[in-house]
Scaffold this motif. Structure first.
Motif, short mmCIF file in Angstrom:
data_model
loop_
_atom_site.label_atom_id
_atom_site.label_comp_id
_atom_site.label_asym_id
_atom_site.label_seq_id
_atom_site.Cartn_x
_atom_site.Cartn_y
_atom_site.Cartn_z
N GLY A 1 54.29 50.72 33.20
CA GLY A 1 55.50 49.96 32.90
C GLY A 1 55.31 48.47 33.10
N ALA A 2 54.55 48.10 34.13
CA ALA A 2 54.30 46.69 34.39
C ALA A 2 53.47 46.06 33.28
N LEU A 3 52.50 46.80 32.77
CA LEU A 3 51.70 46.29 31.65
C LEU A 3 52.57 46.07 30.43
N ARG A 4 53.45 47.03 30.16
CA ARG A 4 54.36 46.88 29.02
C ARG A 4 55.30 45.69 29.23
N ALA A 5 55.63 45.43 30.48
CA ALA A 5 56.54 44.32 30.78
C ALA A 5 55.86 42.96 30.66
N GLY A 6 54.52 42.95 30.57
CA GLY A 6 53.83 41.69 30.37
C GLY A 6 52.89 41.27 31.47
N ALA A 7 52.58 42.16 32.41
CA ALA A 7 51.62 41.81 33.46
C ALA A 7 50.26 41.50 32.85
N ASN A 8 49.55 40.55 33.43
CA ASN A 8 48.25 40.13 32.91
C ASN A 8 47.08 40.82 33.58
N GLY A 9 47.35 41.61 34.59
CA GLY A 9 46.28 42.33 35.25
C GLY A 9 46.81 43.10 36.44
N PHE A 10 45.95 43.93 37.01
CA PHE A 10 46.34 44.70 38.19
C PHE A 10 45.13 44.94 39.06
N ILE A 11 45.39 45.03 40.35
CA ILE A 11 44.33 45.24 41.33
C ILE A 11 44.86 46.12 42.46
N LEU A 12 44.02 46.98 42.97
CA LEU A 12 44.41 47.85 44.07
C LEU A 12 44.64 47.05 45.35
N LYS A 13 45.63 47.48 46.13
CA LYS A 13 45.93 46.77 47.38
C LYS A 13 44.79 46.86 48.38
N ASP A 14 43.97 47.89 48.29
CA ASP A 14 42.88 48.02 49.25
C ASP A 14 41.56 47.46 48.71
N SER A 15 41.63 46.63 47.67
CA SER A 15 40.43 45.98 47.16
C SER A 15 39.90 44.98 48.19
N SER A 16 38.66 44.58 48.02
CA SER A 16 38.06 43.61 48.93
C SER A 16 38.70 42.24 48.76
N ALA A 17 38.58 41.42 49.79
CA ALA A 17 39.11 40.06 49.72
C ALA A 17 38.46 39.29 48.58
N GLU A 18 37.16 39.50 48.39
CA GLU A 18 36.44 38.80 47.33
C GLU A 18 36.99 39.16 45.96
N ASP A 19 37.28 40.46 45.75
CA ASP A 19 37.83 40.88 44.47
C ASP A 19 39.23 40.33 44.25
N LEU A 20 40.03 40.29 45.30
CA LEU A 20 41.38 39.76 45.16
C LEU A 20 41.35 38.28 44.78
N VAL A 21 40.50 37.51 45.44
CA VAL A 21 40.36 36.09 45.11
C VAL A 21 39.91 35.94 43.66
N ALA A 22 38.93 36.72 43.26
CA ALA A 22 38.43 36.65 41.88
C ALA A 22 39.51 37.03 40.88
N ALA A 23 40.30 38.06 41.21
CA ALA A 23 41.36 38.50 40.32
C ALA A 23 42.43 37.43 40.15
N VAL A 24 42.83 36.80 41.26
CA VAL A 24 43.85 35.74 41.19
C VAL A 24 43.35 34.59 40.35
N ARG A 25 42.11 34.19 40.56
CA ARG A 25 41.55 33.08 39.77
C ARG A 25 41.49 33.43 38.29
N THR A 26 41.02 34.63 37.99
CA THR A 26 40.86 35.05 36.60
C THR A 26 42.20 35.05 35.87
N VAL A 27 43.21 35.63 36.48
CA VAL A 27 44.52 35.71 35.84
C VAL A 27 45.15 34.32 35.73
N ALA A 28 44.99 33.50 36.75
CA ALA A 28 45.54 32.14 36.71
C ALA A 28 44.94 31.32 35.59
N GLU A 29 43.68 31.62 35.25
CA GLU A 29 42.99 30.87 34.20
C GLU A 29 43.24 31.44 32.81
#
Length: 232
Positions: free
Chosen positions: A97-125
């Motif tokens: 539902g979030a993807l249909r609503a227009g989300a640009n990406g998703f990441i698991l809450k238990d992902s590594s800190a490095e992956d979260l930082v990379a995901a935030v940067r990627t989506v922001a760009e």
């Protein structure tokens, strides 16, 4: 002497203060990120965005008030900043539902800190971050519960190779994994993806996944068959 680039401004949306505190410790200025606002409910997002400039929203799905799906829909409708959804491994239905609503990406809450930082940067760009493990599960759930797929224009406007790349994107494969599976270079994969987006009018990989869901491009188990085994 050149000035340092401006940090990426992040709005955190989660109804658990402890989670927001943890995210703030990860999304640090030393990594070029700055948390400029926090919301404890989806209903607070619109006013928060009106008060300050934001480059990316990090959005929880399940909140006691307005959930992340509706909040994401409102952000997208207002042409707001891109949204990165935080999800758990069993949030498949809400994630779709979030993807249909227009989300640009998703990441698991238990992902590594490095992956979260990379995901935030990627989506922001302007890119997308699709966690492969979640993509496969969402695909299976979607195909079990969705209406029969409708026809799409991809069969008429995409080449055979472009259709193969679209299928791989929808399975959650990275560019490197697509290149390995199709025996082509990553540069060629990027070129195909760019043409797919233009031909189908898609904004990013997340939109490509939604398109694939809607038009029967993928089936349960496709990701496992296509992704190369570890160490191959």
């Amino acid at each position: 002497m050149t000035d340092d680039p401006a940090p990426t401004r992040v709005l955190l949306v989660d109804d658990q203060e402890l989670v927001r505190s943890g995210l703030k410790r990860i999304l640090r200025p030393r990594d070029g990120l700055q948390v400029v606002g926090e919301c404890a409910d989806g209903s607070e997002v619109e006013s928060a965005l009106a008060r300050q400039a934001v480059d990316v929203v990090v959005m929880d799905l399940r909140m006691k008030g307005m959930d992340g799906i509706e909040a994401t829909r409102r952000v997208a409708a207002a042409d707001g900043p891109p949204v990165l959804v935080l999800t758990t491994f069993d949030d498949d239905e809400m994630l779709s539902g979030a993807l249909r609503a227009g989300a640009n990406g998703f990441i698991l809450k238990d992902s590594s800190a490095e992956d979260l930082v990379a995901a935030v940067r990627t989506v922001a760009e302007g890119g997308s971050w699709l966690d492969p493990a979640v993509t496969a599960r969402v695909l299976t759930r979607f195909r079990e519960s969705a209406d029969p797929p409708t026809g799409g224009i991809h069969q008429d406007v995409l080449t055979t190779r472009e259709q193969e790349v679209l299928h791989a994107i929808a399975c959650g494969l990275t560019n490197a994994e697509i290149a390995a599976a199709l025996f082509i270079s990553e540069l060629t994969v990027k070129s195909h993806i760019g043409r797919i987006f233009v031909k189908l009018g898609l904004r990013d990989r997340a939109a490509a996944v939604v398109y694939a869901f809607d038009h029967g491009v993928v089936r349960p188990g496709d990701a496992d068959r296509l992704r190369p085994p570890p160490g191959s």
